[in-house]
Design an enzyme around this catalytic site. Structure first.
Site, PDB file in Angstrom:
ATOM      1  N   HIS A 143       0.814  -1.216   0.000  1.00 42.86           N
ATOM      2  CA  HIS A 143       0.000   0.000   0.000  1.00 42.86           C
ATOM      3  C   HIS A 143       0.849   1.269   0.000  1.00 42.86           C
ATOM      4  CE1 HIS A 143       0.446  -0.217   4.504  1.00 42.86           C
ATOM      5  NE2 HIS A 143       0.483   1.087   4.358  1.00 42.86           N
ATOM      6  N   ASP A 173       0.079  -7.611   1.412  1.00 41.34           N
ATOM      7  CA  ASP A 173       0.497  -6.215   1.521  1.00 41.34           C
ATOM      8  C   ASP A 173       2.016  -6.078   1.580  1.00 41.34           C
ATOM      9  OD1 ASP A 173       0.167  -3.487   1.583  1.00 41.34           O
ATOM     10  OD2 ASP A 173      -0.143  -3.371   3.747  1.00 41.34           O
ATOM     11  N   GLY A 245       3.390   6.409   8.092  1.00 41.50           N
ATOM     12  CA  GLY A 245       4.740   6.562   7.565  1.00 41.50           C
ATOM     13  C   GLY A 245       5.645   5.432   8.005  1.00 41.50           C
ATOM     14  N   SER A 247       4.754   2.366   7.722  1.00 38.39           N
ATOM     15  CA  SER A 247       4.421   1.228   6.868  1.00 38.39           C
ATOM     16  C   SER A 247       5.640   0.710   6.127  1.00 38.39           C
ATOM     17  CB  SER A 247       3.369   1.625   5.833  1.00 38.39           C
ATOM     18  OG  SER A 247       2.081   1.492   6.346  1.00 38.39           O
ATOM     19  N   ILE A 306     -15.418 -20.743   1.384  1.00 42.56           N
ATOM     20  CA  ILE A 306     -15.519 -21.450   2.659  1.00 42.56           C
ATOM     21  C   ILE A 306     -16.035 -20.536   3.764  1.00 42.56           C
ATOM     22  CG2 ILE A 306     -13.761 -23.203   2.207  1.00 42.56           C
ATOM     23  CD1 ILE A 306     -11.670 -21.420   3.423  1.00 42.56           C
TER      24      ILE A 306
END
Length: 503
Positions: A143, A173, A245, A247, A306
């Site tokens: 991201h 991610d 920031g 991340s 599922i």
């Protein structure tokens, strides 16, 4: 007043946007109750801990700030947006914190001329990352870079270098960048996060609010967290201060090994409240290796939708434990070809028991396309072993093949009075359409609504009410406490267990 609490990813889209969160100032106190002997041992251990400086000096050169440029129009800067958050507007004009953030605002605020040419600006998003090899491979979050057209990293010494995107994996991610320079970079290794215990110290390093090289410390608060972002959720929860920031930045153990990749926080305001989540090193290592080698991640694919097995569902199908993964819809894929049907429960993979849907998803995803697995399947009241050759996971997992129906059925409605349901035959002859639900019934409590289609009961097709009532009688003879309905809502299948009404 109701506070909105939410999960947020941690990339900062420009410095001002990152600060659109409230600043709160408070103090708190706590008491530790323990025996004297235990307290002495704890404090003795803490006295031996000389801080984290040695670890930080070892690993910090490998951590970078990630800058992402995009062709998207940059958000205009407004002083009111920047400073009107609760708490900030109450600070005196000369308060050092207010002056600090004003300096950042004035530093990055575009001039009037540049505002007039705003269509030519290329906004910058900030995130974090870290080198995992001396030749320039960098791990960060998907991201952070997802909207970018070009990328750069800022090293610990302030050097800025261009980077190339190698590959991304939105499902976990994660992303990998590469810096192509004729030099060797400081790098860090992934550790064994399975040895990480709740209560262990961890150190997080990153680029919160564009403040590169920020170091914080905390403990592991929990393991195996599912925060609702996908079937691969298996986060490490930490209480080290992590903000927007951060991340893509690393979480280290006290050996200087990467045990997690910071990716999200849980917060009522968007800022740090001591609840952050990191992708485990084991997951990151596996994904990153494939991204470097292939540019993408290839996962095994069963081709099923599922849902969890609840106690009521397990009772309704004669399964001893509420474990495994209940098949709601076998798509046109490997599982369907092998004979797996809606209502079957996968209880093991290659002889190893499956706890829940997340467990199944992770195990299959960790296998390679083309690999053959043996599934333990609870089918029609008994366990069977079924071999399935896995395929590659398609880009679109939301394949649907549902029956069509109408809510207009004239006078053909029939009543299941004991269950609070009124039903009618579907237009295509597949199942019974629910036309009305008693709001005080178990069916309503389980989420059955008008327009839903009851496709099967205890894995037997239904076309008329007697199909349901006959199945209920048979279930009672077997001592079952519930019946299992396969319900289709807007072309999506799910299973609902309803308690058997005893007259």
């Amino acid at each position: 007043m109701v506070k909105k609490t939410f999960f947020t990813t941690l990339a900062a889209v420009s410095f001002s946007a990152a600060l659109e969160t409230a600043l709160f100032f408070s103090g708190c106190g706590s008491s530790l109750w323990t025996t004297k002997a235990h307290a002495n041992s704890v404090f003795s251990s803490l006295m031996q801990q000389q801080g984290f400086a040695d670890i930080v000096s070892q690993v910090k050169p490998a951590v970078v700030s990630v800058q992402v440029k995009s062709n998207k129009k940059k958000k205009e800067w407004f002083f009111s947006d920047f400073f009107s958050t609760p708490g900030f507007d109450q600070l005196p004009d000369q308060h050092p914190l207010k002056k600090f953030f004003q300096d950042f605002y004035n530093r990055d605020k575009p001039s009037n001329k540049s505002l007039q040419r705003s269509h030519r600006l290329r906004p910058i998003a900030f995130g974090s990352g870290f080198f995992i090899s001396s030749d320039g491979y960098i791990v960060t979050n998907n991201h952070v870079i997802s909207d970018g057209t070009s990328y750069a990293v800022v090293l610990d010494d302030g050097t800025e270098l261009n980077a190339k995107l190698i590959g991304t994996d939105p499902r976990t991610d994660l992303a990998v960048l590469k810096v192509n320079e004729k030099r060797k970079f400081s790098y860090v290794d992934f550790g064994d996060d399975s040895k990480l215990r709740v209560g262990d110290w961890v150190v997080a390093i990153g680029n919160p609010f564009g403040l590169g090289g920020t170091v914080t410390a905390g403990i592991v608060s929990a393991r195996g967290r599912d925060i609702g972002t996908g079937v691969y959720d298996d986060f490490i929860q930490i209480d080290a201060a992590v903000n927007r920031g951060n991340s893509g930045g690393p979480t280290f153990d006290l050996n200087g090994k990467v045990v997690g990749v910071n990716t999200a926080i849980f917060s009522p305001s968007g800022g740090n409240v001591g609840i952050a989540f990191a992708i485990p090193a084991a997951t990151a290592k596996q994904v990153v290796q494939q991204l470097i080698e292939k540019g993408l991640v290839q996962r095994g694919w069963l081709g099923v939708q599922i849902q969890p097995v609840t106690k009521e569902i397990s009772d309704s199908i004669g399964l001893k434990e509420a474990k495994g993964a209940l098949i709601t819809d076998p798509l046109k894929g490997p599982a369907a070809k092998a004979g797996i049907k809606a209502g079957d429960v996968i209880i093991s993979v290659n002889g190893e028991k499956i706890n829940d849907v997340r467990d199944l998803a992770k195990r299959i995803a960790n296998m390679s396309p083309g690999e053959t697995v043996t599934l333990g399947v609870w089918k029609s009241g008994k366990e069977e072993n079924i071999k399935v050759k896995l395929d590659s996971m398609p880009e679109d997992e939301n394949m649907k093949d549902g029956s069509k129906y109408s809510n207009e059925h004239g006078n053909s409605d029939e009543t299941l009075e004991d269950y609070g349901l009124i039903v009618a035959p579907s237009d295509d002859g597949v199942g019974l359409v629910v036309t009305d639900v008693d709001p005080d019934s178990d069916a309503a409590d389980k989420g059955i609504r008008p327009g839903d289609v009851i496709v099967t009961v205890n894995n037997k097709s239904v076309k008329k009410v007697s199909d349901i009532t006959d199945t209920i009688k048979n279930a009672q003879k077997l001592g079952r406490k519930a019946i299992l309905l396969q319900v289709r809502t807007n072309d999506q299948n799910r299973f609902v267990a309803l308690p058997i009404f005893k007259k």
